[in-house]
Design a protein around this motif. Structure first.
Motif, PDB file in Angstrom:
ATOM      1  N   CYS A 195       0.850  -1.182   0.000  1.00 49.08           N
ATOM      2  CA  CYS A 195       0.000   0.000   0.000  1.00 49.08           C
ATOM      3  C   CYS A 195       0.892   1.241   0.000  1.00 49.08           C
ATOM      4  N   SER A 216      -6.612  -1.785   4.751  1.00 43.70           N
ATOM      5  CA  SER A 216      -7.185  -1.613   3.409  1.00 43.70           C
ATOM      6  C   SER A 216      -8.022  -2.858   3.099  1.00 43.70           C
ATOM      7  N   THR A 252      -3.695  10.493   0.543  1.00 46.06           N
ATOM      8  CA  THR A 252      -4.460   9.405  -0.056  1.00 46.06           C
ATOM      9  C   THR A 252      -3.632   8.134   0.035  1.00 46.06           C
ATOM     10  N   TRP A 253      -4.205   7.031  -0.395  1.00 46.69           N
ATOM     11  CA  TRP A 253      -3.462   5.766  -0.427  1.00 46.69           C
ATOM     12  C   TRP A 253      -3.898   4.960  -1.643  1.00 46.69           C
ATOM     13  N   VAL A 254      -2.987   4.091  -2.097  1.00 45.24           N
ATOM     14  CA  VAL A 254      -3.252   3.224  -3.246  1.00 45.24           C
ATOM     15  C   VAL A 254      -2.790   1.825  -2.884  1.00 45.24           C
ATOM     16  N   CYS A 287      -1.904  -1.924  -3.992  1.00 42.01           N
ATOM     17  CA  CYS A 287      -1.408  -2.504  -5.253  1.00 42.01           C
ATOM     18  C   CYS A 287      -0.982  -3.955  -5.068  1.00 42.01           C
ATOM     19  N   ALA A 291      -2.517  -1.004  -9.477  1.00 42.88           N
ATOM     20  CA  ALA A 291      -3.427  -0.414  -8.481  1.00 42.88           C
ATOM     21  C   ALA A 291      -4.713  -1.229  -8.408  1.00 42.88           C
ATOM     22  N   THR A 334      -7.032  -0.702  -5.351  1.00 46.66           N
ATOM     23  CA  THR A 334      -8.019   0.126  -4.647  1.00 46.66           C
ATOM     24  C   THR A 334      -7.407   1.505  -4.406  1.00 46.66           C
ATOM     25  N   LEU A 335      -8.219   2.536  -4.642  1.00 52.64           N
ATOM     26  CA  LEU A 335      -7.786   3.907  -4.355  1.00 52.64           C
ATOM     27  C   LEU A 335      -8.461   4.388  -3.074  1.00 52.64           C
TER      28      LEU A 335
END
Ligand SMILES: Cc1cc2nc3c(=O)[nH]c(=O)nc-3n(C[C@H](O)[C@H](O)[C@H](O)COP(=O)(O)OP(=O)(O)OC[C@H]3O[C@@H](n4cnc5c(N)ncnc54)[C@H](O)[C@@H]3O)c2cc1C
Ligand SMILES: NC(=O)c1ccc[n+]([C@@H]2O[C@H](COP(=O)([O-])OP(=O)(O)OC[C@H]3O[C@@H](n4cnc5c(N)ncnc54)[C@H](O)[C@@H]3O)[C@@H](O)[C@H]2O)c1
Length: 191
Positions: A79, A110, A122-124, A126, A144, A146-147
């Motif tokens: 993440c 997440s 924010t976070w991504v 992967c 990616a 989930t955003l």
């Protein structure tokens, strides 16, 4: 034509290289994952960038000596937490060797269960897509999945080996600025 400065020659040392690279201002991320005991691990990382829109890919570069990297490779997922200006202490904590970088750090899980540090911009989330060789670093490409939500806050910036204050709130749209620049007929006044 004027000769280039000594920094333009191939005869430079590691400190000079870092000084040159330090002129390129970046944001700061914390790349996180879970170890085999489901404990959170992570490290501060500026070598993060968006790579591709279709498919949605990002990349980051961990040092080959990184102790977090083999944990990410094992989990196959990570993440990216994008730090806000007020999170300098988080960057310092995750940017230095330590046994438990998450001590005293609040986080949530997440969808894949990975650590999302609170108050990030924010976070991504992967999954690991590809790994390439990059000298004393790996180049890790992630897809990616989930955003995270986007917080309205200022970014933490890393510049010349230190943190840059981002108190000025104005953001100039790059497209608008580029088109203004290309159609500018006011001589040197632009600069
Ligand atoms: C703003 C910023 C941006 C950064 N960007 C990047 C980046 O893009 N890529 C990158 O790879 N790094 C980057 N770093 C550096 C990275 O965050 C640190 O090296 C971090 O400690 C790596 O964490 P780790 O968990 O992977 O490894 P760590 O466990 O912290 O180990 C890192 C190194 O320290 C050694 N070490 C561990 N514990 C000890 C100890 N007790 N005594 C002595 N040595 C020890 C390890 O063997 C290894 O060589 C950045 C740091 C900052 C502050
Ligand atoms: N990509 C990285 O691995 C990376 C990036 C930034 C900082 N760091 C580490 O974080 C610590 C704090 O850095 P500092 O305050 O001394 O700043 P610094 O003066 O070393 O950093 C200036 C610039 O040099 C580059 N750089 C520094 N170390 C690097 C490395 N090991 N590999 C590739 N590029 C590197 C980065 O572009 C950075 O912005 C140092 O131990 C540094 O090595 C590592």
């Amino acid at each position: 034509m004027a000769p280039l400065s000594p920094y333009g020659s191939a005869d430079f040392d590691s400190r000079q290289f870092r000084t040159a690279m330090g002129q390129f201002c970046t944001g700061v991320t914390i790349i996180t994952t879970l170890d085999g005991d489901e404990a959170p691990v992570g490290f501060a990382c500026q070598s993060f960038t968006a790579l591709s829109l279709d498919p949605p890919l990002v990349l980051f570069c961990p040092m080959k000596s990184s102790r977090t990297w083999p944990v990410i490779a094992e989990r196959g997922a990570f993440c990216v937490n994008v730090l806000a200006n007020r999170q300098q202490s988080v960057s310092a904590k995750f940017g230095a060797p330590g046994q438990d970088k998450f001590a005293g750090v609040d986080w949530d899980a997440s969808p894949l269960g990975l650590p999302v540090i609170r108050h990030c911009l924010t976070w991504v989330e992967c999954t690991v897509e590809n790994i390439f060789d990059g000298g004393d670093h790996h180049i890790v490409v992630g897809r990616a999945q989930t955003l995270g939500e986007v917080l309205q806050d200022k970014p933490l910036l890393f510049y010349r080996g230190g943190y840059l204050s981002t108190e000025h709130p104005r953001v100039t749209p790059a497209q608008e600025a580029l088109s203004d620049f290309l159609t500018w007929n006011g001589g040197d006044e632009w600069l």
